[in-house]
Scaffold this motif. Sequence first.
Motif, short mmCIF file in Angstrom:
data_model
loop_
_atom_site.label_atom_id
_atom_site.label_comp_id
_atom_site.label_asym_id
_atom_site.label_seq_id
_atom_site.Cartn_x
_atom_site.Cartn_y
_atom_site.Cartn_z
N MET B 31 0.83 -1.20 0.00
CA MET B 31 0.00 0.00 0.00
C MET B 31 0.87 1.26 0.00
SD MET B 31 -2.89 -1.56 0.14
CE MET B 31 -3.99 -0.16 0.32
N PHE B 33 0.19 5.62 0.06
CA PHE B 33 -0.83 6.65 0.26
C PHE B 33 -0.18 8.03 0.13
CE2 PHE B 33 -3.84 3.65 2.09
CZ PHE B 33 -3.03 2.71 2.69
N TYR B 35 -0.84 12.02 1.54
CA TYR B 35 -1.55 12.88 2.49
C TYR B 35 -1.14 14.33 2.27
CZ TYR B 35 -2.76 8.79 5.37
OH TYR B 35 -3.26 7.59 5.84
N LEU B 45 -5.97 12.50 4.15
CA LEU B 45 -5.67 11.55 3.08
C LEU B 45 -6.17 12.09 1.74
CD1 LEU B 45 -4.63 8.71 2.23
CD2 LEU B 45 -6.94 7.86 2.72
N THR B 56 -7.23 5.71 -5.94
CA THR B 56 -8.54 5.87 -5.29
C THR B 56 -8.52 7.16 -4.50
OG1 THR B 56 -8.73 3.47 -5.10
CG2 THR B 56 -10.21 4.81 -3.76
N GLY B 99 -2.81 -4.51 4.41
CA GLY B 99 -3.86 -3.75 5.06
C GLY B 99 -3.81 -3.84 6.58
N ASN B 100 -3.15 -4.82 7.14
CA ASN B 100 -3.11 -4.98 8.59
C ASN B 100 -1.81 -4.49 9.21
OD1 ASN B 100 -5.68 -6.07 9.01
ND2 ASN B 100 -4.98 -8.06 8.26
N GLN B 101 -0.93 -3.93 8.43
CA GLN B 101 0.34 -3.45 8.96
C GLN B 101 0.32 -1.94 9.05
OE1 GLN B 101 3.68 -5.09 6.84
NE2 GLN B 101 3.06 -7.21 7.21
N PRO B 102 1.08 -1.38 10.03
CA PRO B 102 1.02 0.07 10.24
C PRO B 102 1.60 0.85 9.08
CG PRO B 102 2.74 -0.93 11.58
CD PRO B 102 1.98 -2.05 10.97
N GLN B 103 1.18 2.11 8.98
CA GLN B 103 1.69 3.00 7.96
C GLN B 103 2.91 3.74 8.49
OE1 GLN B 103 -1.09 5.64 5.93
NE2 GLN B 103 -2.72 4.12 6.14
N HIS B 104 3.87 3.89 7.60
CA HIS B 104 5.08 4.66 7.91
C HIS B 104 5.20 5.77 6.87
CE1 HIS B 104 6.41 1.79 10.93
NE2 HIS B 104 6.02 0.84 10.11
N PHE B 105 5.65 6.95 7.37
CA PHE B 105 5.64 8.15 6.54
C PHE B 105 7.04 8.57 6.13
CE2 PHE B 105 1.30 9.81 6.70
CZ PHE B 105 0.74 8.99 7.66
N GLY B 106 7.11 9.18 4.94
CA GLY B 106 8.30 9.91 4.56
C GLY B 106 8.32 11.26 5.27
#
Lengths: 112, 114
Positions: B31, B33, B35, B45, B56, B99-106
């Motif tokens: 995934m 994304f 923001y 988002l 999407t 979908g079940n793992q945390p999001q990490h950001f740049g």
Amino acid sequence: QQQVKQSPQSLIVQKGGISIINCAYENTAFDYFPWYQQFPGKGPALLIAIRPDVSEKKEGRFTISFNKSAKQFSLHIMDSQPGDSATYFCAASYEGAQKLVFGQGTRLTINP
Amino acid sequence: SAVISQKPSRDICQRGTSLTIQCQVDSQVTMMFWYRQQPGQSLTLIATANQGSEATYESGFVIDKFPISRPNLTFSTLTVSNMSPEDSSIYLCSVSGTGNQPQHFGDGTRLSIL
């Protein structure tokens, strides 16, 4: 339905004290609740996260308390240090960890 | 966690121009994304970047304004089109394994429009 409300907007705590930040949500379909820490000029960094099948999760000095019936969750920072001074965001999502909805953020200042 | 690189880190652009922001990850991720974080505010988002298909978009964001590409599992771009001062924000890329793992950001791209 998609909102996550976070308070306080700003918080000042003395070194060694406990910092407490609160969040409330409306959508009962949310099933994942992370907290992120953001320093100036950096992206948010995942601190700790909880799912609604537990009421508390602790990692080092950071604890999430979760109250499913009240639709509230909070972050507690024990023995707060000046290096903890940052902006903290709570968030919530459903469909696993996708589509995070963020709270408004709390600017935390730890005075030495 | 994955190392996420965003380019440029900041830019100052003229009204009416377009800028493409790149997000590169050091490992394959499921995934990706995009923001937006307006000055002193929270994160919103924009869209989910889907590999090999159209992104999407969330309510309030449209493809004509924010076209997104994701040609493979390690790279995505976000274009901010026909920019106005209201587009001055930090644009952040995030990734997760499933979908079940945390999001990490740049660390984001700080964009100012004159």
